[in-house]
Design a protein around this motif. Structure first.
Motif, PDB file in Angstrom:
ATOM      1  N   LYS A  60      55.531  53.454  73.742  1.00 58.09           N
ATOM      2  CA  LYS A  60      54.227  52.796  73.629  1.00 58.09           C
ATOM      3  C   LYS A  60      53.085  53.706  74.064  1.00 58.09           C
ATOM      4  O   LYS A  60      52.023  53.734  73.444  1.00 58.09           O
ATOM      5  CB  LYS A  60      54.234  51.514  74.473  1.00 58.09           C
ATOM      6  CG  LYS A  60      52.961  50.675  74.314  1.00 58.09           C
ATOM      7  CD  LYS A  60      53.073  49.400  75.108  1.00 58.09           C
ATOM      8  CE  LYS A  60      51.861  48.493  74.820  1.00 58.09           C
ATOM      9  NZ  LYS A  60      50.585  49.159  75.047  1.00 58.09           N
ATOM     10  N   ALA A  61      53.288  54.471  75.162  1.00 56.14           N
ATOM     11  CA  ALA A  61      52.219  55.340  75.653  1.00 56.14           C
ATOM     12  C   ALA A  61      51.817  56.364  74.602  1.00 56.14           C
ATOM     13  O   ALA A  61      50.636  56.719  74.479  1.00 56.14           O
ATOM     14  CB  ALA A  61      52.662  56.039  76.937  1.00 56.14           C
ATOM     15  N   ASN A 105      48.130  56.627  72.933  1.00 56.78           N
ATOM     16  CA  ASN A 105      47.395  57.898  72.990  1.00 56.78           C
ATOM     17  C   ASN A 105      46.899  58.302  71.603  1.00 56.78           C
ATOM     18  O   ASN A 105      45.773  58.786  71.438  1.00 56.78           O
ATOM     19  CB  ASN A 105      48.312  58.995  73.572  1.00 56.78           C
ATOM     20  CG  ASN A 105      47.556  60.291  73.830  1.00 56.78           C
ATOM     21  OD1 ASN A 105      46.383  60.276  74.183  1.00 56.78           O
ATOM     22  ND2 ASN A 105      48.245  61.414  73.671  1.00 56.78           N
ATOM     23  N   ILE A 106      47.755  58.061  70.569  1.00 55.32           N
ATOM     24  CA  ILE A 106      47.367  58.409  69.189  1.00 55.32           C
ATOM     25  C   ILE A 106      46.186  57.550  68.760  1.00 55.32           C
ATOM     26  O   ILE A 106      45.217  58.045  68.161  1.00 55.32           O
ATOM     27  CB  ILE A 106      48.561  58.214  68.237  1.00 55.32           C
ATOM     28  CG1 ILE A 106      49.688  59.200  68.596  1.00 55.32           C
ATOM     29  CG2 ILE A 106      48.132  58.405  66.790  1.00 55.32           C
ATOM     30  CD1 ILE A 106      50.980  58.923  67.867  1.00 55.32           C
ATOM     31  N   ARG A 107      46.246  56.241  69.057  1.00 55.71           N
ATOM     32  CA  ARG A 107      45.161  55.354  68.656  1.00 55.71           C
ATOM     33  C   ARG A 107      43.872  55.679  69.413  1.00 55.71           C
ATOM     34  O   ARG A 107      42.772  55.539  68.874  1.00 55.71           O
ATOM     35  CB  ARG A 107      45.566  53.897  68.906  1.00 55.71           C
ATOM     36  CG  ARG A 107      46.641  53.390  67.959  1.00 55.71           C
ATOM     37  CD  ARG A 107      46.821  51.886  68.042  1.00 55.71           C
ATOM     38  NE  ARG A 107      47.782  51.434  67.039  1.00 55.71           N
ATOM     39  CZ  ARG A 107      49.083  51.334  67.223  1.00 55.71           C
ATOM     40  NH1 ARG A 107      49.587  51.648  68.425  1.00 55.71           N
ATOM     41  NH2 ARG A 107      49.875  50.916  66.249  1.00 55.71           N
ATOM     42  N   ALA A 108      44.021  56.145  70.660  1.00 53.25           N
ATOM     43  CA  ALA A 108      42.829  56.469  71.461  1.00 53.25           C
ATOM     44  C   ALA A 108      42.161  57.752  70.964  1.00 53.25           C
ATOM     45  O   ALA A 108      40.931  57.829  70.873  1.00 53.25           O
ATOM     46  CB  ALA A 108      43.194  56.592  72.940  1.00 53.25           C
ATOM     47  N   SER A 132      50.943  48.512  62.340  1.00 56.39           N
ATOM     48  CA  SER A 132      50.145  48.192  63.522  1.00 56.39           C
ATOM     49  C   SER A 132      50.984  47.736  64.699  1.00 56.39           C
ATOM     50  O   SER A 132      50.514  47.714  65.850  1.00 56.39           O
ATOM     51  CB  SER A 132      49.091  47.139  63.185  1.00 56.39           C
ATOM     52  OG  SER A 132      49.729  45.960  62.703  1.00 56.39           O
ATOM     53  N   THR A 133      52.251  47.357  64.429  1.00 56.09           N
ATOM     54  CA  THR A 133      53.144  46.922  65.522  1.00 56.09           C
ATOM     55  C   THR A 133      54.057  48.051  65.981  1.00 56.09           C
ATOM     56  O   THR A 133      55.019  47.833  66.714  1.00 56.09           O
ATOM     57  CB  THR A 133      53.994  45.735  65.064  1.00 56.09           C
ATOM     58  OG1 THR A 133      54.800  46.141  63.949  1.00 56.09           O
ATOM     59  CG2 THR A 133      53.101  44.564  64.674  1.00 56.09           C
ATOM     60  N   ASP A 134      53.759  49.251  65.532  1.00 53.76           N
ATOM     61  CA  ASP A 134      54.496  50.459  65.924  1.00 53.76           C
ATOM     62  C   ASP A 134      55.910  50.504  65.356  1.00 53.76           C
ATOM     63  O   ASP A 134      56.794  51.170  65.925  1.00 53.76           O
ATOM     64  CB  ASP A 134      54.554  50.612  67.456  1.00 53.76           C
ATOM     65  CG  ASP A 134      53.175  50.708  68.084  1.00 53.76           C
ATOM     66  OD1 ASP A 134      52.233  51.100  67.347  1.00 53.76           O
ATOM     67  OD2 ASP A 134      53.031  50.417  69.287  1.00 53.76           O
ATOM     68  N   HIS A 135      56.157  49.800  64.264  1.00 50.96           N
ATOM     69  CA  HIS A 135      57.451  49.875  63.597  1.00 50.96           C
ATOM     70  C   HIS A 135      57.321  50.784  62.382  1.00 50.96           C
ATOM     71  O   HIS A 135      56.319  50.724  61.655  1.00 50.96           O
ATOM     72  CB  HIS A 135      57.935  48.483  63.169  1.00 50.96           C
ATOM     73  CG  HIS A 135      58.294  47.603  64.331  1.00 50.96           C
ATOM     74  ND1 HIS A 135      57.421  46.696  64.896  1.00 50.96           N
ATOM     75  CD2 HIS A 135      59.446  47.488  65.043  1.00 50.96           C
ATOM     76  CE1 HIS A 135      57.996  46.065  65.889  1.00 50.96           C
ATOM     77  NE2 HIS A 135      59.249  46.529  66.001  1.00 50.96           N
TER      78      HIS A 135
END
Length: 441
Positions: A103-104, A108-111, A85-88
């Motif tokens: 981050k973008a 975008n993936i989560r959206a 969840s922290t993008d690691h």
């Protein structure tokens, strides 16, 4: 460029355009299908990896990496990565390959929950994966070597098909276009050898009712018109030579007689008067011919609105001034209340010439030198009737009275050249007016 070459090229380009369009559709369809299958395969492998890594606690990362390494369906340069969840990244099955991470991209993936994209030669999918309230991102990418090879081979095959189709279309088009145009070549050869004017030769008609058959019919009609025009020209030249020769011969003979010996003043005076009369006749003939030739420009004549009744009275006065012994009466049995019915669109001078010639002829050949001109009205039409008491015209001569230089054999003693009626006929036809002759012997 000849028609055969041009049509062959058109046909070839058309065939190649159709094949090219079909090839483009085929290539695009295979490309889209390959891409769809490849992304589905990536998704399947990514889901399997996610399940093993996130839902099977007894399987650690090292063991899972070894399992992934020895799978038989590993894709070229495959890389499956699990992000928390922290993008690691918490797991990857290939630590030699990295994709861009920012981050973008993760937002975008989560959206969107699922995306696919390309990065260089790599095709990549990424989607969200939830386990026990924890939100993960699974990324999977690889090179679609097999799909690329299929597309390469397909491109080569379609290119060969396009080139082969173009060559075949060129030869087939050349053959069939040549076969279709062969009748035109035959027409060209025939036209170059026949003499349609001198020997009345014509092109042989075809049994097929196609455009070439219509072309042959058109050619034959043109030859008919040329032959008719040539015959008229020969007849015209023969007649005009004869008509011009007579007054010139008379003038020459009178001058020669006057020069043979010394003559009296009275003789020379009469001789010159006779020559002047012949010159006047010659001038009249030449002026008639000039008027006749000018009617070739009939469609371009200047026309004005003329009152036909006034025109008839002017014509009568002109003829009576030239021939006091003539008698012309004008009959107006019915006059319309609307003066517009008296108007006709015509060239004034030419229409006067046409009607004057006919009325003058009526008086000239009538036993009492008289003629009656009647003006009648039929709906919107204007009818001019010119009647005389002449000897009449036989049925055999009637069709020829409007031929230039034609004169009835029984009336050769009456002065004239056979131009007047022909000129009148041509003037009226140039105006698109009808003329009809009724006569009894």
């Amino acid at each position: 460029m000849k028609i055969r070459t041009r049509l062959t090229l058109y046909f070839t380009f058309l065939v190649m355009a159709i094949v090219l369009a079909g090839s483009a559709v085929t290539y695009l369809s295979v490309y889209q299908y390959n891409e769809k299958v490849f992304y589905e395969r990536l998704y399947g492998k990514a889901i399997t990896t996610a399940q093993r890594r996130l839902e099977m606690e007894e399987v650690d990362s090292a063991l899972l990496a070894r399992i992934d390494k020895y799978q038989r369906d590993i894709l070229v340069d495959e890389n499956i990565t699990v992000y928390d969840s922290t993008d690691h990244d918490i797991y990857t099955n290939n630590d030699t390959i990295y994709y861009k991470e920012y981050k973008a991209l993760f937002d975008n993936i989560r959206a969107k929950k699922y995306i696919h994209y390309t990065e260089g030669r790599y095709k990549i999918i990424a989607f969200t994966y939830n386990v026990n309230g924890n939100h993960f991102i699974i990324s999977a990418g690889a090179i679609d070597k097999r799909g690329n090879e299929i597309l390469r081979q397909l491109g080569i095959t379609l290119t060969l098909i396009l080139i082969t189709s173009g060559i075949l279309a060129l030869f087939i088009g050349w053959f069939f276009v040549g076969k279709s145009l062969s009748p035109i070549s035959a027409i060209t050869d025939k036209v170059n050898t026949i003499s349609p004017i001198e020997h009345s030769e014509r092109l042989s008609p075809l049994t097929e009712k196609d455009e070439i058959a219509e072309l042959i019919v058109t050619f034959n009609r043109l030859f008919d018109k040329l032959e008719d025009a040539f015959s008229q020209q020969k007849s015209f030249m023969a007649n005009i030579s004869h008509e011009l020769n007579n007054p010139l011969a008379k003038i020459k003979s009178q001058i020669e007689v006057g020069l043979m010996h010394d003559r009296s003043t009275e003789f020379y005076k009469k001789n010159l008067e006779s020559v002047l009369e012949d010159v006047d006749d010659l001038t009249e003939l030449i002026q008639g011919l000039m008027k006749f030739s000018k009617l070739a420009y009939g469609p371009y004549m200047a026309r004005t609105a003329l009152r036909i009744d006034e025109l008839l009275f002017d014509i009568r006065d002109t003829i009576l001034a030239e021939h006091p012994d003539y008698n012309i009466s004008i009959n107006l049995p019915f006059m319309p209340t609307d003066n517009n019915q008296l108007l006709v669109q015509a060239n004034r001078q030419l229409l006067i010439t046409a009607i004057k010639n006919i009325a003058d002829n009526a008086c000239k050949f009538s036993t009492d030198k008289s003629a009656v001109i009647s003006l009648l009205f039929d709906n919107k039409a204007v009818l001019i009737s010119i009647a005389d008491n002449g000897p009449g015209i036989s049925p055999t001569e009637l069709p020829r009275i409007f031929d230039i230089f034609y004169r009835s054999p029984g009336l050769q003693s009456v002065k004239g050249y056979g131009i007047g009626l022909s000129l009148s006929h041509k003037i009226l036809k140039a105006h698109q007016f009808d003329i009809e002759v009724v006569s009894e012997v």
